[in-house]
Design an enzyme around this catalytic site. Structure first.
Site, PDB file in Angstrom:
ATOM      1  N   SER A  39      -8.228   3.503   8.651  1.00  0.00           N
ATOM      2  CA  SER A  39      -8.886   3.366   7.349  1.00  0.00           C
ATOM      3  C   SER A  39      -8.100   2.390   6.458  1.00  0.00           C
ATOM      4  O   SER A  39      -8.652   1.425   5.917  1.00  0.00           O
ATOM      5  CB  SER A  39      -8.978   4.754   6.698  1.00  0.00           C
ATOM      6  OG  SER A  39      -9.284   4.661   5.339  1.00  0.00           O
ATOM      7  N   ARG A  85     -14.849  11.908   5.099  1.00  0.00           N
ATOM      8  CA  ARG A  85     -13.652  12.643   5.554  1.00  0.00           C
ATOM      9  C   ARG A  85     -13.107  13.504   4.435  1.00  0.00           C
ATOM     10  O   ARG A  85     -12.661  14.630   4.662  1.00  0.00           O
ATOM     11  CB  ARG A  85     -12.576  11.650   6.024  1.00  0.00           C
ATOM     12  CG  ARG A  85     -12.877  11.089   7.400  1.00  0.00           C
ATOM     13  CD  ARG A  85     -11.978   9.914   7.711  1.00  0.00           C
ATOM     14  NE  ARG A  85     -10.582  10.237   7.571  1.00  0.00           N
ATOM     15  CZ  ARG A  85      -9.656   9.390   7.098  1.00  0.00           C
ATOM     16  NH1 ARG A  85      -9.996   8.171   6.739  1.00  0.00           N
ATOM     17  NH2 ARG A  85      -8.406   9.762   7.006  1.00  0.00           N
ATOM     18  N   HIS A 110       0.851  -1.191   0.000  1.00  0.00           N
ATOM     19  CA  HIS A 110       0.000   0.000   0.000  1.00  0.00           C
ATOM     20  C   HIS A 110       0.884   1.238   0.000  1.00  0.00           C
ATOM     21  O   HIS A 110       1.848   1.309   0.754  1.00  0.00           O
ATOM     22  CB  HIS A 110      -0.911   0.017   1.234  1.00  0.00           C
ATOM     23  CG  HIS A 110      -1.800   1.220   1.251  1.00  0.00           C
ATOM     24  ND1 HIS A 110      -3.014   1.253   0.615  1.00  0.00           N
ATOM     25  CD2 HIS A 110      -1.613   2.452   1.781  1.00  0.00           C
ATOM     26  CE1 HIS A 110      -3.550   2.444   0.749  1.00  0.00           C
ATOM     27  NE2 HIS A 110      -2.727   3.200   1.460  1.00  0.00           N
ATOM     28  N   LYS A 151      -9.015  -2.063   5.653  1.00  0.00           N
ATOM     29  CA  LYS A 151      -9.160  -2.665   4.315  1.00  0.00           C
ATOM     30  C   LYS A 151      -8.099  -3.738   4.084  1.00  0.00           C
ATOM     31  O   LYS A 151      -8.374  -4.799   3.549  1.00  0.00           O
ATOM     32  CB  LYS A 151      -9.001  -1.590   3.230  1.00  0.00           C
ATOM     33  CG  LYS A 151     -10.141  -0.604   3.200  1.00  0.00           C
ATOM     34  CD  LYS A 151      -9.978   0.381   2.077  1.00  0.00           C
ATOM     35  CE  LYS A 151      -9.032   1.487   2.410  1.00  0.00           C
ATOM     36  NZ  LYS A 151      -9.586   2.797   2.633  1.00  0.00           N
ATOM     37  N   ASP A 201     -15.694   1.880   6.532  1.00  0.00           N
ATOM     38  CA  ASP A 201     -14.567   2.729   6.100  1.00  0.00           C
ATOM     39  C   ASP A 201     -14.888   3.401   4.773  1.00  0.00           C
ATOM     40  O   ASP A 201     -14.566   4.580   4.571  1.00  0.00           O
ATOM     41  CB  ASP A 201     -13.281   1.906   5.951  1.00  0.00           C
ATOM     42  CG  ASP A 201     -12.234   2.703   5.172  1.00  0.00           C
ATOM     43  OD1 ASP A 201     -11.745   3.702   5.723  1.00  0.00           O
ATOM     44  OD2 ASP A 201     -11.962   2.367   4.010  1.00  0.00           O
TER      45      ASP A 201
HETATM   46  N1  URA Z   1      -6.135   6.086   2.066  1.00  0.00           N
HETATM   47  C1  URA Z   1      -7.132   5.472   2.709  1.00  0.00           C
HETATM   48  O1  URA Z   1      -7.604   4.425   2.299  1.00  0.00           O
HETATM   49  N2  URA Z   1      -7.611   6.050   3.822  1.00  0.00           N
HETATM   50  C2  URA Z   1      -7.132   7.209   4.315  1.00  0.00           C
HETATM   51  O2  URA Z   1      -7.593   7.671   5.320  1.00  0.00           O
HETATM   52  C3  URA Z   1      -6.080   7.846   3.623  1.00  0.00           C
HETATM   53  C4  URA Z   1      -5.584   7.251   2.491  1.00  0.00           C
END
Ligand code: URA
Length: 443
Positions: free
Chosen positions: A183, A168, A82, A187, A161
């Site tokens: 967040s 957000r 990620h 995932k 999320d």
């Molecule tokens: N990427 C995400 O999935 N969540 C965040 O809060 C910031 C970047």
């Protein structure tokens, strides 16, 4: 009443208990808590912060708001990467097929571009026909046959999320370490991984710019992974200039294809190999990063990685011909070379200005529902520290019309600063962080 009570408590600096986070996330995912209450709570969290144990409870609550992929039947290590996001960051496009071609399952669930940063899904969708909205069943089948699925967050994965992240984004509450960490990790943990590698961007084009805060974010995410039996390794990489040369969806796919054929720019290859080596070591496919790098280079040199990408494209409905002939990607109607106005050192290539310029040219989005033109973008050959003469080419502008060329020129004039002296840019890869702590990166 639950939401009102929690907003009040967080507003006054109190803590929210794990059972309360769970009830709230479930109720919000089901539409039983209105957005205005959740927005107020998120702002209270943004301003008051969360204790580490609250961040862990929120992560767990968002994870449990949906399904968790059970991929144990694959009988292979399952590792994802990620990135906290940047400009020109097409590493996922190279890394996923590359690592999958070496026997690791890579369930790569990515996002769309938002703000000045690009998104892997938009890049992939510039390949004619490519589908990123795979169902979980399709993703599982593809992981079994090809060891890789490149897809968006499905409705079953961390639905709380998904709603909270969109909220957000609309309420200026993204840049909070506990909210970002929970967040991303909710995932990633739902993907049923055996390991995760994080590319933590720092510098003026990153979500979090300051090194200390980047290290803190990495530490929180590593702890969340450890709590769930998922080892996490993070590398801090530079986002004070774009990564590679191409910025813009189809142009980045073209550069990623070149990288898979061993012809990528050095910085893109270095970051890809560094992250890939961490993935192979976490997967126990290699004992150390030196031998992992040899495997990665070999998979590229033999054409195995490019072939895997071609098969993934085909499996997801795209035109696999783009790998042999990148001219099959969407092409811009107008192309113009941008040259240096004076001689001197390239002092800066500002990623945020580049990202915003591409949005202005129609190649990005300001809202999730906006359509982005895949053909437009900028290919910037000038690197910070280069000496250039007046009139020397610095970049190429790819636009849909003359207005777009004007916007591209305007962005490049603001982004590329030429001066008599240049400060050295940030090191490309500066730190490595694990559950044992932070070390300076050495290849
Ligand atoms: N990427 C995400 O999935 N969540 C965040 O809060 C910031 C970047």
């Amino acid at each position: 009443m639950l939401a009102h009570r929690l907003i009040e408590r967080k507003r006054d600096g109190g803590r929210i208990e794990p059972g309360e986070w769970r009830a709230l996330a479930l109720a919000y995912a089901k539409g039983h808590v209105p957005d205005y209450q959740m927005a107020a709570l998120l702002m209270a969290c943004f301003l008051r912060g969360l204790e580490r144990s609250e961040t862990a409870a929120l992560t767990e609550a968002m994870l449990l708001s949906g399904d968790r992929l059970d991929l144990e039947y694959l009988g292979r290590p399952r590792i994802d990467k990620h990135s906290t996001g940047g400009v020109g960051d097409k590493v996922s496009l190279v890394l996923a097929p590359l690592v999958a071609s070496l026997g690791v399952a890579v369930p790569m669930m990515s996002g769309r571009s938002l703000g000045h940063t690009g998104g892997t899904l938009d890049k992939l969708e510039s390949i004619p026909g490519f589908r990123t909205n795979l169902t979980l069943a399709e993703a599982k089948a593809q992981l079994e046959t090809l060891g890789c699925a490149m897809m968006g967050q499905t409705p079953e994965i961390a639905p709380a999320d998904k709603k909270m992240y969109a909220l957000r984004d609309a309420t200026a509450t993204v840049e909070s370490i506990p909210l970002i960490a929970s967040s991303i990790m909710s995932k990633k943990l739902a993907e049923g991984l055996t390991g995760l590698v994080l590319d933590m961007k720092r510098g003026s084009g990153a979500l979090i710019q300051d090194l200390d805060r980047v290290l803190e974010l990495a530490d929180v995410m590593i702890n969340l992974g450890t709590d769930h039996g998922c080892p996490v390794v993070a590398l801090v990489t530079a986002m004070d200039r774009p990564l590679g040369r191409a910025c813009g969806n189809a142009l980045e796919v073209e550069e990623a294809i070149a990288a898979l054929k061993g012809e990528g720019p050095d910085d893109l290859m270095d970051v890809t190999y560094a992250l890939g080596a961490e993935m192979l070591v976490l997967a126990d496919v290699c004992d150390d990063s030196a031998s992992a790098r040899v495997e990665l280079e070999n998979a590229i040199a033999t054409g195995r990685a490019a072939e895997r990408f071609q098969r993934i494209i085909e499996a997801q409905g795209g035109n696999p011909g783009v790998v042999d002939d990148p001219a099959a990607l969407p092409q811009a109607a107008e192309v113009e070379i941008f040259t240096a106005a004076r001689r001197g050192f390239v002092a800066r290539v500002e990623p945020k200005t580049i990202g915003r310029g591409i949005i202005e040219m129609g190649g990005g989005r300001t809202r999730v529902e906006d359509a982005a033109d895949p053909s437009v973008g900028l290919v910037i050959t000038a690197r910070p520290g280069d000496w250039v003469e007046a009139g020397e080419p610095l970049a190429t502008i790819f636009a849909r019309d003359r207005t777009g060329i004007g916007s591209g020129r305007h962005a490049l004039r603001a982004a590329i600063v030429i001066a008599d002296e240049a400060e050295p840019p940030l090191p490309l890869i500066s730190h490595r962080i694990t559950s044992r702590g932070v070390e300076l990166y050495s290849a």
